[in-house]
Design a protein around this motif. Sequence first.
Motif, mmCIF file in Angstrom:
data_model
loop_
_atom_site.group_PDB
_atom_site.id
_atom_site.type_symbol
_atom_site.label_atom_id
_atom_site.label_comp_id
_atom_site.label_asym_id
_atom_site.label_seq_id
_atom_site.Cartn_x
_atom_site.Cartn_y
_atom_site.Cartn_z
ATOM 1 N N SER A 172 0.738 -1.328 -0.043
ATOM 2 C CA SER A 172 0.111 0.049 -0.196
ATOM 3 C C SER A 172 0.880 1.234 -0.116
ATOM 4 O O SER A 172 0.457 2.073 -0.682
ATOM 5 N N LEU A 173 2.083 1.126 0.771
ATOM 6 C CA LEU A 173 2.821 2.380 0.726
ATOM 7 C C LEU A 173 3.480 2.544 -0.602
ATOM 8 O O LEU A 173 3.712 3.661 -1.146
ATOM 9 N N SER A 174 3.772 1.550 -1.215
ATOM 10 C CA SER A 174 4.362 1.845 -2.705
ATOM 11 C C SER A 174 3.260 2.368 -3.630
ATOM 12 O O SER A 174 3.776 3.124 -4.552
ATOM 13 N N GLU A 175 1.989 1.877 -3.506
ATOM 14 C CA GLU A 175 1.134 2.482 -4.448
ATOM 15 C C GLU A 175 0.866 3.838 -3.973
ATOM 16 O O GLU A 175 0.624 4.856 -4.814
ATOM 17 N N GLU A 177 2.789 5.996 -3.233
ATOM 18 C CA GLU A 177 4.023 7.039 -3.737
ATOM 19 C C GLU A 177 3.881 7.222 -5.320
ATOM 20 O O GLU A 177 4.116 8.198 -5.634
ATOM 21 N N GLY A 178 3.077 6.296 -5.989
ATOM 22 C CA GLY A 178 2.817 6.459 -7.235
ATOM 23 C C GLY A 178 1.550 7.120 -7.862
ATOM 24 O O GLY A 178 1.239 7.460 -8.963
ATOM 25 N N LEU A 179 0.610 7.508 -6.853
ATOM 26 C CA LEU A 179 -0.416 8.367 -6.993
ATOM 27 C C LEU A 179 -0.487 9.666 -7.553
ATOM 28 O O LEU A 179 0.447 10.379 -6.798
ATOM 29 N N LYS A 180 -1.229 10.373 -8.212
ATOM 30 C CA LYS A 180 -1.358 11.612 -8.614
ATOM 31 C C LYS A 180 -2.689 12.372 -8.348
ATOM 32 O O LYS A 180 -2.696 13.495 -8.235
ATOM 33 N N VAL A 181 -3.750 11.492 -8.232
ATOM 34 C CA VAL A 181 -5.050 11.875 -8.195
ATOM 35 C C VAL A 181 -5.435 11.941 -6.562
ATOM 36 O O VAL A 181 -5.463 11.103 -5.804
ATOM 37 N N PRO A 182 -5.764 13.456 -6.132
ATOM 38 C CA PRO A 182 -5.915 13.335 -4.787
ATOM 39 C C PRO A 182 -6.996 12.576 -4.173
ATOM 40 O O PRO A 182 -7.040 12.114 -3.115
ATOM 41 N N GLU A 187 -8.335 7.580 -0.504
ATOM 42 C CA GLU A 187 -8.787 6.179 -0.425
ATOM 43 C C GLU A 187 -7.475 5.431 0.051
ATOM 44 O O GLU A 187 -7.719 4.547 0.938
ATOM 45 N N LYS A 188 -6.442 5.479 -0.641
ATOM 46 C CA LYS A 188 -5.215 4.739 -0.262
ATOM 47 C C LYS A 188 -4.714 5.017 1.122
ATOM 48 O O LYS A 188 -4.361 4.066 1.914
ATOM 49 N N LYS A 190 -6.313 6.041 3.617
ATOM 50 C CA LYS A 190 -7.472 5.350 4.443
ATOM 51 C C LYS A 190 -7.189 3.704 4.740
ATOM 52 O O LYS A 190 -7.205 3.200 5.611
ATOM 53 N N ALA A 191 -6.880 3.113 3.634
ATOM 54 C CA ALA A 191 -6.487 1.538 3.555
ATOM 55 C C ALA A 191 -5.181 1.570 4.141
ATOM 56 O O ALA A 191 -5.161 0.654 5.012
ATOM 57 N N VAL A 192 -4.128 2.553 4.143
ATOM 58 C CA VAL A 192 -2.856 2.370 4.809
ATOM 59 C C VAL A 192 -3.194 2.438 6.341
ATOM 60 O O VAL A 192 -2.549 1.531 7.036
ATOM 61 N N ASN A 193 -4.007 3.251 6.650
ATOM 62 C CA ASN A 193 -4.418 3.323 8.236
ATOM 63 C C ASN A 193 -5.037 2.193 8.728
ATOM 64 O O ASN A 193 -4.829 1.691 9.654
#
Length: 765
Positions: A172-175, A177-182, A187-188, A190-193
Motif C-alpha cells: 500500500s505504501l508503494s502504491e 507513492e505513485g498516485l497523482k489523483v488526490p 482512499e489509499k 485510508k487503506a494504509v491506516n
Amino acid sequence: MSEQGKGSASASAAAAAPAPGSDTYKGWLFKWTNYLKGYQRRWFVLSNGLLSYYRTQAEMAHTCRGTINLATAHIDTEDACNIVLSSGGRTYHLKASTEVERQRWVTALELAKAKAIRMMNEQSDDSGDEEPTSQSDRSEIQGTLKILVSKLDDLSTCNDLIAKHGAALQRSLSELEGLKVPVEGGEKIKAVNERATLFRITSNAMINACRDFLDLAETHSRRWQRALQYEREQRTHLEETIEQLAKQHNSLERAWREAPTLVSSTPSAPTTNKGSERAPKEEASDEDEDTEYFDAMEDSPAFITVTTTENIQHRRSQSNLSGASGGQPSDWTQDDHMSPGCNDVSGKELQPCRKRRAHIPVKPNYSLNLWSIMKNCIGKELSKIPMPVNFNEPLSMLQRLTEDLEYHELLDKAARCDSSLEQMCLVAAFSVSSYSTTVHRTAKPFNPLLGETYELDRLEEFGYRSLCEQVSHHPPAAAHHVISQRGWTLWQEITIASKFRGKYLSIMPLGAIHLQFHSSGNHYVWRKVTSTVHNIIVGKLWIDQSGDIEIVNHRTKETCQLKFSPYSYFSRDVPRKVTGVVADSGGQAHYILSGTWDDKMESAKIIQSSRGGSGSEGKQKTVYQTLSPKPLWKKYPLPVNAENMYYFSALALTLNEPEDEVGLTDSRLRPDQRLMEEGRWDEANSEKQRLEEKQRAVRRRREAEASDALDEECDYDSGREYEGYQPLWFHQRRDSVTGETNFVYKGGYWEAKERQDWSMCPDIF
C-alpha cells in the motif's frame, strides 16, 4: 601474539584487581576463536556469578559477545597460563598473560562459582519446594510445559499475521507513492491506516503473549535449575557407584581365581618342599596345555602371545630353550617360583639378629580442609608447597626410596643366573615390584632436609647395606647406594619433579637407576615412570602408574621394554597392567612379561614368532608362540591392621624404628617425623616449621658466605670459583656408561659408623 599485546593485557589485568569485598573482577584475557585467528584479546567481566566478555571496554554499554554462568560451569587448567571453562556443552579456552595472572583469575572464578552455587541453593531452600522427583512436581512440570507449548503456538500465529499484514502495508505504501489523483490518494491513505491499525493490534497481541511467556518462564526457571542440578548430582553419584562396583567386581574375580589354588595346594604338598611354592604353579596349569590364550597388546610393541600345544616338560629340559650357557640349566629355571614368605632365596631360613617391630601407633583421625591449602598452589612444585603433617606419612623421602629394596631377593636370584636374558627378566620384575607399595600409599613423605641421611643395614640378615643422602635442596635430589654381599650393587640419583593441576597431582621421578652384577659385569640402567594421584580435591584419593620403562644391559646391549598401561574405566584390560618384551642385542624377542604392578609378574619363553594381522589402528601385530608362563614375583600380603598404619608394608613398618649408632643426620632422629609417628601432630607441625626455618637460616648464611668468598676471590684475582654446598658421603662424577653426571657414593660412612665418629655431620635437627 605481540609483546605489546602481552604487556598491555598484563597491565590492564593488574589494574583491574578487585577491591576487598567486591564481587566484580575485570581484565584482559586471550580467548581462542578458531584455527585461523587463534587467540584474540577480549575484555572479561566477572560479576554476580556470570563471566561476560567483550571485544573492547566500550562494548560493555551496548553489546555482549557471550556470557558464562559459573554456577553450572567446570573450571580446569591446561598449562601455566591457560584456563578452560565448560558450560552447557560449550568449552571456552582462555589464556592469561602470566601464570600469576592466571592464578588470580582461577581464584576469582572458583570463589564466584562457589558463591553462585550457594546462592542458588539458598534460593531453592527458601522456596520450600519438595524434591523434583515427586508425582505432584512431575504433573506440575508437565502442565507447565503444555502451557508453554500453547504460548509458543500463539507467538508463531502472531508472527505469521505480522508478516502478512506487514507485506500488505508495504504494498500500500508503494502504491501511495505513485498516485497523482488526490481522491484516490485519500482512499489509499485510508487503506494504509486500516492496515497499520491491524498491524498494531497484532503486534500488541504478540507483545502480550511474549510477556506471558516471559513471566511463566521466570516463575519456573528456579525450579528447573534446581531439578537440573539434582539430576546432575544423581548422575555423578551413579557414575561413582558404577566405578566402585566395577572395582569390587574385579577384586572378586581376582579372589575367585586365586581361591582354587589355595585349596589345591594342600594335597599337593608332599610333591614339593613348600606349599606356598606350589600354588602359583597349579594356577598356571589350570588351563589345559592343549588350549590357547591370546593377549592382544594395542600399543607398541604390539604382539599376541599363544601358549604352545607341545610337551612343556620336554621343552623345558632342552638346553637350547632354557637359554643357559654351556647346556646346563640355569639356577633361574630350576627355582621357578618366588615364595612370599621366605627371607632368603637360597631356601635357608635365617634368624635375624634382632626382632623388628611389626606395628606402629595407629593413625589419628585428623580432619582438614584440603582445598583451603591447595587452592593457591595450582601449578607449583610439590616440594615448594608448605604442607602440614596431616598430609604426610611418618617416613621421609629417603626412606621411601629405600623401600625399593623390599624385594631384594629378586636381585639375589638374578646374580646367580648364567643367562643374561633370564637375568633381565628378574631385573624387570624388580623394577616393577618397587611400585607395589604405592597402591594404597596416598600420603606424602616428608621432604628431607639438606644433608639428611638414611641408612638401612641388613648385612647380617640379607647381606646388603643401603645409604641415602639428600644432596640438593633446589631442585630436591637424593642419592642412593646399595651394595650386597650376594653379588650386586645398585645406585641411583632421583630428583622429584611434581605439578599440582587441580584435580590430580603428577609426580615425575628424574634420574637413572644403575644395577651392576659383580660376577658377570652386566650393567643395567633404567628410569622410573610417572605417578599420578587422582581426586586431590573431591573424592577418594587413588594412585596410578603410567608410562614406559626401557631397561638396557650396557654390556650385552640386551633390552627390556615395559609398558605401564594407565587406568581407564572403559578398558577391558586388568587394572594396573604391565607388559613387556625382553630382546637380545639384535632385537630378537626371547621372553614376554606380563602382570600388574600391584600384584605379580610372570614371564613366558618365546619359541616362535610370526607376523599377524593388523590391529584396530592398522598396526601389524607380531604373534609369539610361548611356553606356559611362570611367576617371577608375587607381592607380599600387607600386615594386619595396615589400613590404620598408613598401609605400610612389613618393611616400611621397620624403617623408622629407632636404632643406636646411626649417623646424627639419620631420618630416624628427625623430631617432627617422630612426633607424627607417635600421634602428636600439633607438636609435629610446630617442630616441622622450626626445622624448615632453621634450614632457611643456614641457607641464607651459606649464601652470604659464598658472596663474601667470591668478593675475596675477585680481590685476589685467583680465578678459582667458590664451591657451594657439598654432600658429605656422595660426590658428582660422570658415569662411564651413560655419560651423565650424577652423585655417587665416595665411601667413608660405614667406616665412620664402626668408629662411631660423627664429628663431620652437620647439625640439621
